[in-house]
Design a protein around this motif. Structure first.
Motif, short mmCIF file in Angstrom:
data_model
loop_
_atom_site.label_atom_id
_atom_site.label_comp_id
_atom_site.label_asym_id
_atom_site.label_seq_id
_atom_site.Cartn_x
_atom_site.Cartn_y
_atom_site.Cartn_z
N ILE A 169 0.84 -1.20 0.00
CA ILE A 169 0.00 0.00 0.00
C ILE A 169 0.88 1.26 0.00
CG2 ILE A 169 -1.75 1.27 1.34
CD1 ILE A 169 -2.49 -1.75 2.27
N THR A 170 2.06 1.16 0.62
CA THR A 170 2.99 2.28 0.59
C THR A 170 3.34 2.62 -0.87
OG1 THR A 170 3.84 1.70 2.76
CG2 THR A 170 5.30 3.03 1.38
N HIS A 171 3.49 1.58 -1.69
CA HIS A 171 3.77 1.82 -3.12
C HIS A 171 2.53 2.37 -3.82
CE1 HIS A 171 7.66 -0.15 -2.77
NE2 HIS A 171 7.06 -1.09 -2.06
N ALA A 172 1.34 1.89 -3.45
CA ALA A 172 0.11 2.40 -4.06
C ALA A 172 -0.07 3.89 -3.73
CB ALA A 172 -1.10 1.60 -3.57
N ILE A 173 0.35 4.27 -2.54
CA ILE A 173 0.26 5.69 -2.15
C ILE A 173 1.20 6.53 -3.04
CG2 ILE A 173 0.79 7.34 -0.29
CD1 ILE A 173 -0.11 5.07 1.69
N ALA A 174 2.40 5.99 -3.28
CA ALA A 174 3.36 6.73 -4.13
C ALA A 174 2.79 6.89 -5.54
CB ALA A 174 4.69 5.99 -4.16
N VAL A 175 2.13 5.85 -6.06
CA VAL A 175 1.53 5.92 -7.39
C VAL A 175 0.41 6.99 -7.40
CG1 VAL A 175 0.12 4.68 -9.09
CG2 VAL A 175 2.09 3.54 -8.03
N ALA A 176 -0.44 6.96 -6.37
CA ALA A 176 -1.56 7.92 -6.32
C ALA A 176 -1.04 9.36 -6.24
CB ALA A 176 -2.45 7.61 -5.12
N GLU A 178 1.85 10.43 -7.39
CA GLU A 178 2.46 10.73 -8.69
C GLU A 178 1.41 11.01 -9.76
OE1 GLU A 178 5.92 10.14 -9.15
OE2 GLU A 178 6.00 10.39 -11.32
N GLU A 179 0.35 10.16 -9.78
CA GLU A 179 -0.65 10.25 -10.85
C GLU A 179 -1.74 11.29 -10.54
OE1 GLU A 179 -0.63 8.38 -13.78
OE2 GLU A 179 1.37 7.74 -13.15
N GLY A 180 -1.85 11.67 -9.28
CA GLY A 180 -2.89 12.64 -8.90
C GLY A 180 -4.28 12.03 -8.79
N VAL A 181 -4.36 10.71 -8.81
CA VAL A 181 -5.63 10.02 -8.55
C VAL A 181 -5.33 8.74 -7.77
CG1 VAL A 181 -6.91 10.80 -10.60
CG2 VAL A 181 -5.58 8.70 -10.73
N SER A 182 -6.30 8.34 -6.94
CA SER A 182 -6.18 7.07 -6.22
C SER A 182 -7.11 6.08 -6.91
CB SER A 182 -6.58 7.26 -4.75
OG SER A 182 -6.55 6.02 -4.09
N ALA A 183 -6.51 5.04 -7.53
CA ALA A 183 -7.31 4.16 -8.38
C ALA A 183 -7.48 2.77 -7.77
CB ALA A 183 -6.64 4.02 -9.75
N TYR A 184 -8.57 2.13 -8.14
CA TYR A 184 -8.77 0.70 -7.89
C TYR A 184 -9.25 0.09 -9.19
CZ TYR A 184 -13.59 2.30 -7.28
OH TYR A 184 -14.81 2.90 -7.49
N ILE A 185 -9.11 -1.22 -9.32
CA ILE A 185 -9.42 -1.89 -10.58
C ILE A 185 -10.82 -2.51 -10.51
CG2 ILE A 185 -8.69 -3.73 -12.17
CD1 ILE A 185 -5.80 -3.29 -11.04
N GLY A 186 -11.61 -2.29 -11.57
CA GLY A 186 -12.97 -2.85 -11.61
C GLY A 186 -13.83 -2.22 -10.53
N ASP A 187 -14.54 -3.07 -9.74
CA ASP A 187 -15.36 -2.50 -8.67
C ASP A 187 -14.59 -2.42 -7.35
OD1 ASP A 187 -15.26 -5.09 -7.79
OD2 ASP A 187 -17.43 -5.46 -7.87
N ALA A 251 -1.94 -1.51 -16.02
CA ALA A 251 -0.48 -1.51 -16.17
C ALA A 251 0.04 -0.09 -16.34
CB ALA A 251 -0.07 -2.38 -17.35
N ALA A 252 -0.68 0.72 -17.14
CA ALA A 252 -0.23 2.09 -17.37
C ALA A 252 -0.29 2.90 -16.07
CB ALA A 252 -1.08 2.76 -18.45
N HIS A 253 -1.30 2.64 -15.25
CA HIS A 253 -1.43 3.41 -14.01
C HIS A 253 -0.49 2.91 -12.92
CE1 HIS A 253 -3.38 5.89 -10.95
NE2 HIS A 253 -3.25 4.82 -10.16
N PHE A 254 -0.55 1.59 -12.67
CA PHE A 254 0.15 1.05 -11.49
C PHE A 254 1.58 0.57 -11.78
CE2 PHE A 254 -4.23 0.33 -9.76
CZ PHE A 254 -4.05 0.96 -8.54
#
Ligand SMILES: NC(=O)c1ccc[n+]([C@@H]2O[C@H](COP(=O)([O-])OP(=O)(O)OC[C@H]3O[C@@H](n4cnc5c(N)ncnc54)[C@H](OP(=O)(O)O)[C@@H]3O)[C@@H](O)[C@H]2O)c1
Length: 299
Positions: A169-176, A178-187, A251-254
């Protein structure tokens, strides 16, 4: 016991060192740098200089100890398969230092190794040999070492957290960020199991003291936290929008995190709790994320 701890300077190792010392054990911690050695000494541990690439240093550290907890892992995910292979060699070297002694060696794996049926929680009694994750080499190496007269058990980890670090999740935070959005896949209904780092440290100690050869333990406090809930708390913390993306966009986002972000990995710790009398007390993953100092983390 005199316990050799690899990865003693890491996130989980730094919680295990005091857990062992406070329970009356001595710690011989592996350090690969002067800074790591200083931190270990400050924590009341003895220092063994070594690293994962120097298998002799692993073997000699293990040979000096009554038991070993192996946590060190190279988390350069751009070479994940290579680092899993390095972990296999490290486990074999630690095993060589203990061979024929029946002394305990606890190795580290992930709860995903026990997922059999999609949607069903991983259990301790199952190891998915068809598992595509190269980290399966850790448990396979542990099994090979146990055949040489070493008392091997496995601790499988979920996302291990406090208010500073939270596994992938620490890496997911760095991605969010960087990208300026917090994403999840599908639902976003896929789930990740979790446990607080202090509960995890206690479990390693209990497993070491129990010395039950062949055991697999799940350090799981929360069976499965929906990834959407994680994305939402990240969005609130960073003050960025929370968005659903498709698998094709993942893949492009994460980046390298994409395959993990899509996984549904519920995991049970019912057998572990019963066998070790281990009862996690938390706090929970979302509560820790809510307590994060988001601005400081950015620095
Ligand atoms: N945290 C989680 O949520 C989680 C989830 C599943 C599995 N795990 C596993 O649990 C174990 C501990 O994780 P962690 O979160 O504590 O990791 P971490 O904070 O990244 O710490 C890694 C440790 O390994 C050491 N290390 C890395 N590369 C090394 C090398 N080449 N030679 C010697 N030492 C090396 C580091 O030493 P330095 O201090 O010198 O860098 C540090 O002590 C790992 O096996 C990890 O894959 C963790």
């Amino acid at each position: 016991m005199r316990v050799f701890v690899t990865g003693a300077t890491g996130f989980i190792g730094s919680a295990i060192v005091p857990e062992l010392i406070n329970a009356g054990h001595q710690v011989l911690g592996m350090a690969r740098s002067d800074e790591g050695a200083r931190r270990l000494t400050g924590a009341g541990a003895q220092v063994h200089r070594g690293n994962l690439e120097d298998v002799d240093s692993l073997r000699s550290g293990a040979a000096k100890a009554d038991g070993v907890i192996h946590l060190a892992f190279d988390h350069d995910f751009s070479n994940f398969a290579g680092n899993c292979e390095k972990d296999r060699r490290a486990i074999e070297a630690l095993g060589a230092g203990l061979a024929g002694s029946n002394r305990p060696l606890i190795i580290t794996s992930g709860t995903g190794m026990g997922n059999a049926v999609p949607g069903q929680p991983a259990t301790e009694d199952f190891f998915n040999t068809k598992q595509p994750n190269p980290r399966s080499s850790s448990e396979l190496a542990g099994a090979a070492v146990s055949a040489t007269g070493v008392n091997v058990s496995v601790v499988r980890l979920p996302q291990v957290h406090n208010t500073v670090k939270q596994g992938l999740i620490t890496h997911a935070i760095a991605v969010a960020r960087e990208e300026g959005v917090s994403a999840y896949i599908g639902d976003g209904s896929n789930r990740w199991p979790a446990a607080h780092v202090l509960d995890v440290a206690r479990l390693y100690r209990l497993g070491l003291e129990k010395q039950e050869a062949g055991s697999r333990y799940h350090a799981v406090a929360e069976e499965g936290v929906p990834v959407r809930a994680i994305a939402e708390v990240i969005g609130r913390g960073l003050k960025v929008p929370v968005v659903a993306i498709s698998e094709d966009e993942a893949a492009a986002h994460f980046g390298w995190l994409a395959p993990f972000a899509a996984m549904d990995l519920p995991a049970s710790s019912a057998q572990t709790q019963k066998r070790l009398g281990w009862h996690p007390t938390g706090p929970g993953l979302i509560a820790d994320l809510e307590q994060m100092r988001w601005k400081e983390q950015a620095k």
